[in-house]
Design a protein around this motif. Structure first.
Motif, PDB file in Angstrom:
ATOM      1  N   THR A  78      28.056  44.220  81.685  1.00 24.63           N
ATOM      2  CA  THR A  78      28.885  43.872  80.537  1.00 24.63           C
ATOM      3  C   THR A  78      28.224  44.288  79.225  1.00 24.63           C
ATOM      4  O   THR A  78      28.888  44.763  78.307  1.00 24.63           O
ATOM      5  CB  THR A  78      29.171  42.362  80.523  1.00 24.63           C
ATOM      6  N   SER A  79      26.910  44.110  79.115  1.00 25.62           N
ATOM      7  CA  SER A  79      26.216  44.488  77.881  1.00 25.62           C
ATOM      8  C   SER A  79      26.200  45.996  77.684  1.00 25.62           C
ATOM      9  O   SER A  79      26.385  46.495  76.570  1.00 25.62           O
ATOM     10  CB  SER A  79      24.781  43.945  77.902  1.00 25.62           C
ATOM     11  N   LEU A  80      25.984  46.751  78.762  1.00 24.26           N
ATOM     12  CA  LEU A  80      26.004  48.205  78.669  1.00 24.26           C
ATOM     13  C   LEU A  80      27.390  48.712  78.289  1.00 24.26           C
ATOM     14  O   LEU A  80      27.539  49.607  77.450  1.00 24.26           O
ATOM     15  CB  LEU A  80      25.559  48.829  79.993  1.00 24.26           C
ATOM     16  N   ALA A  81      28.421  48.120  78.930  1.00 20.55           N
ATOM     17  CA  ALA A  81      29.788  48.525  78.607  1.00 20.55           C
ATOM     18  C   ALA A  81      30.138  48.166  77.165  1.00 20.55           C
ATOM     19  O   ALA A  81      30.747  48.962  76.436  1.00 20.55           O
ATOM     20  CB  ALA A  81      30.771  47.858  79.575  1.00 20.55           C
ATOM     21  N   GLY A  82      29.747  46.965  76.729  1.00 20.28           N
ATOM     22  CA  GLY A  82      30.031  46.543  75.361  1.00 20.28           C
ATOM     23  C   GLY A  82      29.299  47.374  74.325  1.00 20.28           C
ATOM     24  O   GLY A  82      29.870  47.751  73.296  1.00 20.28           O
ATOM     25  N   GLY A  83      28.030  47.685  74.574  1.00 19.20           N
ATOM     26  CA  GLY A  83      27.249  48.478  73.635  1.00 19.20           C
ATOM     27  C   GLY A  83      27.715  49.912  73.543  1.00 19.20           C
ATOM     28  O   GLY A  83      27.779  50.492  72.452  1.00 19.20           O
ATOM     29  N   SER A  84      28.059  50.513  74.687  1.00 20.62           N
ATOM     30  CA  SER A  84      28.507  51.903  74.674  1.00 20.62           C
ATOM     31  C   SER A  84      29.896  52.044  74.063  1.00 20.62           C
ATOM     32  O   SER A  84      30.199  53.025  73.383  1.00 20.62           O
ATOM     33  CB  SER A  84      28.504  52.471  76.099  1.00 20.62           C
ATOM     34  N   ARG A  85      30.738  51.034  74.269  1.00 20.39           N
ATOM     35  CA  ARG A  85      32.119  51.128  73.778  1.00 20.39           C
ATOM     36  C   ARG A  85      32.241  50.722  72.313  1.00 20.39           C
ATOM     37  O   ARG A  85      32.945  51.366  71.526  1.00 20.39           O
ATOM     38  CB  ARG A  85      33.014  50.212  74.636  1.00 20.39           C
ATOM     39  N   PHE A  86      31.561  49.650  71.912  1.00 14.31           N
ATOM     40  CA  PHE A  86      31.763  49.098  70.568  1.00 14.31           C
ATOM     41  C   PHE A  86      30.480  49.054  69.740  1.00 14.31           C
ATOM     42  O   PHE A  86      30.448  48.388  68.706  1.00 14.31           O
ATOM     43  CB  PHE A  86      32.349  47.682  70.681  1.00 14.31           C
ATOM     44  N   GLY A  87      29.451  49.730  70.157  1.00 11.96           N
ATOM     45  CA  GLY A  87      28.216  49.754  69.377  1.00 11.96           C
ATOM     46  C   GLY A  87      27.550  48.398  69.320  1.00 11.96           C
ATOM     47  O   GLY A  87      27.405  47.710  70.322  1.00 11.96           O
ATOM     48  N   TYR A  88      27.169  47.987  68.112  1.00 14.94           N
ATOM     49  CA  TYR A  88      26.430  46.730  67.939  1.00 14.94           C
ATOM     50  C   TYR A  88      27.346  45.531  67.700  1.00 14.94           C
ATOM     51  O   TYR A  88      26.861  44.406  67.510  1.00 14.94           O
ATOM     52  CB  TYR A  88      25.472  46.856  66.748  1.00 14.94           C
ATOM     53  N   THR A  89      28.667  45.732  67.716  1.00 20.37           N
ATOM     54  CA  THR A  89      29.616  44.684  67.320  1.00 20.37           C
ATOM     55  C   THR A  89      29.493  43.421  68.154  1.00 20.37           C
ATOM     56  O   THR A  89      29.596  42.304  67.636  1.00 20.37           O
ATOM     57  CB  THR A  89      31.063  45.210  67.408  1.00 20.37           C
ATOM     58  N   LEU A  90      29.283  43.564  69.464  1.00 20.73           N
ATOM     59  CA  LEU A  90      29.276  42.403  70.355  1.00 20.73           C
ATOM     60  C   LEU A  90      27.952  41.655  70.371  1.00 20.73           C
ATOM     61  O   LEU A  90      27.785  40.720  71.149  1.00 20.73           O
ATOM     62  CB  LEU A  90      29.658  42.835  71.778  1.00 20.73           C
ATOM     63  N   LEU A  91      27.013  42.054  69.515  1.00 21.51           N
ATOM     64  CA  LEU A  91      25.771  41.280  69.413  1.00 21.51           C
ATOM     65  C   LEU A  91      26.057  39.851  68.960  1.00 21.51           C
ATOM     66  O   LEU A  91      25.356  38.916  69.337  1.00 21.51           O
ATOM     67  CB  LEU A  91      24.806  41.946  68.428  1.00 21.51           C
ATOM     68  N   THR A  92      27.100  39.684  68.145  1.00 23.79           N
ATOM     69  CA  THR A  92      27.454  38.342  67.698  1.00 23.79           C
ATOM     70  C   THR A  92      27.869  37.455  68.871  1.00 23.79           C
ATOM     71  O   THR A  92      27.614  36.239  68.870  1.00 23.79           O
ATOM     72  CB  THR A  92      28.588  38.400  66.650  1.00 23.79           C
ATOM     73  N   VAL A  93      28.486  38.061  69.902  1.00 22.85           N
ATOM     74  CA  VAL A  93      28.875  37.303  71.091  1.00 22.85           C
ATOM     75  C   VAL A  93      27.630  36.887  71.878  1.00 22.85           C
ATOM     76  O   VAL A  93      27.550  35.758  72.386  1.00 22.85           O
ATOM     77  CB  VAL A  93      29.828  38.129  71.974  1.00 22.85           C
ATOM     78  N   ALA A  94      26.664  37.792  71.967  1.00 27.67           N
ATOM     79  CA  ALA A  94      25.419  37.455  72.658  1.00 27.67           C
ATOM     80  C   ALA A  94      24.708  36.295  71.972  1.00 27.67           C
ATOM     81  O   ALA A  94      24.198  35.382  72.633  1.00 27.67           O
ATOM     82  CB  ALA A  94      24.510  38.680  72.719  1.00 27.67           C
ATOM     83  N   LEU A  95      24.690  36.313  70.634  1.00 27.58           N
ATOM     84  CA  LEU A  95      24.052  35.228  69.882  1.00 27.58           C
ATOM     85  C   LEU A  95      24.808  33.918  70.054  1.00 27.58           C
ATOM     86  O   LEU A  95      24.204  32.863  70.314  1.00 27.58           O
ATOM     87  CB  LEU A  95      23.980  35.599  68.399  1.00 27.58           C
ATOM     88  N   LEU A  96      26.127  33.981  69.927  1.00 26.55           N
ATOM     89  CA  LEU A  96      26.948  32.774  70.074  1.00 26.55           C
ATOM     90  C   LEU A  96      26.798  32.194  71.476  1.00 26.55           C
ATOM     91  O   LEU A  96      26.672  30.966  71.649  1.00 26.55           O
ATOM     92  CB  LEU A  96      28.414  33.103  69.788  1.00 26.55           C
ATOM     93  N   SER A  97      26.816  33.056  72.472  1.00 25.60           N
ATOM     94  CA  SER A  97      26.668  32.604  73.852  1.00 25.60           C
ATOM     95  C   SER A  97      25.329  31.920  74.067  1.00 25.60           C
ATOM     96  O   SER A  97      25.234  30.912  74.772  1.00 25.60           O
ATOM     97  CB  SER A  97      26.807  33.786  74.814  1.00 25.60           C
ATOM     98  N   ASN A  98      24.292  32.461  73.455  1.00 21.12           N
ATOM     99  CA  ASN A  98      22.968  31.877  73.625  1.00 21.12           C
ATOM    100  C   ASN A  98      22.871  30.504  72.965  1.00 21.12           C
ATOM    101  O   ASN A  98      22.261  29.582  73.508  1.00 21.12           O
ATOM    102  CB  ASN A  98      21.905  32.806  73.043  1.00 21.12           C
ATOM    103  N   LEU A  99      23.485  30.357  71.783  1.00 25.72           N
ATOM    104  CA  LEU A  99      23.499  29.051  71.124  1.00 25.72           C
ATOM    105  C   LEU A  99      24.265  28.034  71.959  1.00 25.72           C
ATOM    106  O   LEU A  99      23.857  26.866  72.081  1.00 25.72           O
ATOM    107  CB  LEU A  99      24.123  29.176  69.730  1.00 25.72           C
ATOM    108  N   MET A 100      25.389  28.467  72.535  1.00 24.36           N
ATOM    109  CA  MET A 100      26.143  27.593  73.431  1.00 24.36           C
ATOM    110  C   MET A 100      25.278  27.182  74.621  1.00 24.36           C
ATOM    111  O   MET A 100      25.284  26.018  75.050  1.00 24.36           O
ATOM    112  CB  MET A 100      27.400  28.311  73.927  1.00 24.36           C
TER     113      MET A 100
END
Length: 462
Positions: A78-100
């Protein structure tokens, strides 16, 4: 590596004697019986006196086993697909998920230590039997989805490093049960030491790859800022849910509430309060490491594939093949494969332990670890073999991402009961969660449920 016993037999009388020393708060339907993972229960001594760092060291370990679930092979896809498709945009999801994750895992330590029950036992002793059975089935689906990701990820790692065909690699993964048995025979501290060592290897591999990739750190920082595109773009939401499912994993909630009970922290209220604090510090540090590794995977994909215009990377094999020409080094793909194999081995251990906790907690059924592991792994191997034979290697990435979305859809069935139990004074007694923590956890649960409903609605509406 101090442990009182390494006996894993459920018939061992020692764990039951220890369990009886820990009084329970009122509010549960039945008296607590034998704990899950009985042979490991209260098997690790803790330090009652001395400096803070020595006390913390005795509690460090379970958090890292839990952190493994936040960086398994499914998360890679999922991270590879997200990074290759949308660049750095989904880093906010990784951060939010980690806080959760930090919030929810803190509730797990509170439930396991304060109430002396893991989440599966708590569900069995609180809900009607039919509800408990449905929750058990949901947990088993989540574990199977996790195991499916581990099977595929490990098989791909074997293929990349040793050129073993995927179909054969998938079958070889069944032998990992011997690794579990060997580690368990030495005691729980050896399991923790193995996991931490593998995490160190993974972190080192990604540190070297990021140094080679030289990402745009300004864009990385901006990637942690939330974007409204997340809800507007269905494909982005799908990958975001995959990242969420790969980060806040249902089986980790059962796992952590059981693993914290491997420490012999005592029966007094003050001792338990200190144990909760130390266990929370352990898990928070470990989850911060998980965030660093998760973000590194996404940053690596954005700095290589997305920057080069390769926005269609969804297979781990693809990612491996393109690393060398994009980074100009043959070392990069080897490091990638080593880290992937280490992830698969680590995830094997945590899936086995969580499977035992779920079965023993919900059904009060004791099964030999090797038999439980074999059954779970066979269920995961069959679809993996079928997919690789029918659709070939190219379908494995899509199967990995789908497994993470399945995990995300199972999350509410674990999160909601966890929040309910820890907010109940009749069940938790003096260890009931503070109102602010319950509020934050409730918002977290609501966000998870809302995102899942949005995904299902998008599928239904086409």
């Amino acid at each position: 590596m101090d442990a009182r016993t390494s006996d894993l037999s459920p018939a061992s009388p020692a764990p039951i004697a220890v369990a009886s020393d820990r009084p329970m708060a009122a509010g549960w339907r039945t008296a607590r019986g034998e704990p899950s993972l009985a042979g490991m229960f209260a098997s690790v001594r803790t330090t009652k006196q001395g400096p803070f760092w020595r006390k913390l060291l005795a509690f460090m370990g379970p958090g890292y086993l839990v952190a493994v679930g936040y960086m398994d092979p499914g998360n890679w896809a999922t991270s590879l697909a997200g990074g290759s498709r949308f660049g750095y945009t989904l880093l906010t999801v990784a951060l939010l998920s980690n806080l959760m994750a930090i919030v929810l895992q803190s509730l797990c330590t509170r439930l396991g230590i304060g109430a002396g029950r893991d989440l599966a036992q708590a569900c069995r002793d609180s809900f009607p039997r039919w509800v408990s059975l449905l929750l058990w089935l949901s947990a088993e689906v989540a574990i199977t989805a996790t195991d499916l990701a581990e099977v595929i990820g490990t098989a791909i790692g074997l293929n990349l490093l040793f050129h073993i065909p995927l179909q054969i690699g998938v079958v070889i993964t069944a032998a990992d049960v011997f690794l579990i048995l060997a580690l368990q025979a030495f005691g729980f501290r050896w399991i923790e030491a193995f996991v931490v060592a593998m995490l160190g290897v993974i972190a080192a591999c990604f540190a070297l790859q990021l140094a080679m990739a030289d990402p745009d750190w300004g864009a990385v920082i901006r990637g942690f800022v939330p974007s409204t595109d997340l809800l507007a773009n269905r494909e982005m939401l799908y990958l975001a849910l995959g990242i969420l499912g790969a980060t806040v994993m249902p089986h980790n909630l059962y796992l952590h509430s059981g693993l914290v009970q491997t420490r012999d922290y005592g029966a007094g209220e003050q001792e338990k309060r200190e144990a909760i604090k130390l266990a929370n510090i352990d898990s928070s540090i470990a989850l911060c490491l998980a965030l660093v590794i998760n973000a590194s995977i996404l940053i690596l994909a954005a700095a290589t594939y997305h920057r080069a215009g390769r926005t269609d990377i969804a297979e781990l094999g693809q990612a491996y093949a393109f690393l060398a020409p994009l980074l100009g080094s043959t070392l990069a793909p080897t490091l990638f494969a080593i880290a992937l194999l280490c992830c698969g081995l680590n995830s094997t251990i945590t899936a086995t332990l969580s499977g035992q906790i779920v079965m023993e907690g919900f059904l009060n059924l004791r099964m030999a670890p090797w038999l439980r592991r074999t059954v779970t792994r066979m269920i995961a191997i069959l679809p993996a073999v079928a997919v690789t034979i029918w659709a070939g290697d190219k379908a494995t990435g899509h199967l990995l991402i789908l497994s993470q979305v399945v995990l995300s859809l199972q999350l509410p069935f674990a999160v909601v009961p966890l929040v309910m139990f820890t907010a109940s004074r009749s069940k938790m007694g003096p260890f009931v969660a503070p109102r602010w923590l319950t509020l934050v956890a409730s918002v977290t649960a609501a966000v998870i449920v809302a995102l899942n409903m949005k995904l299902v609605w998008d599928w239904v509406s086409g």
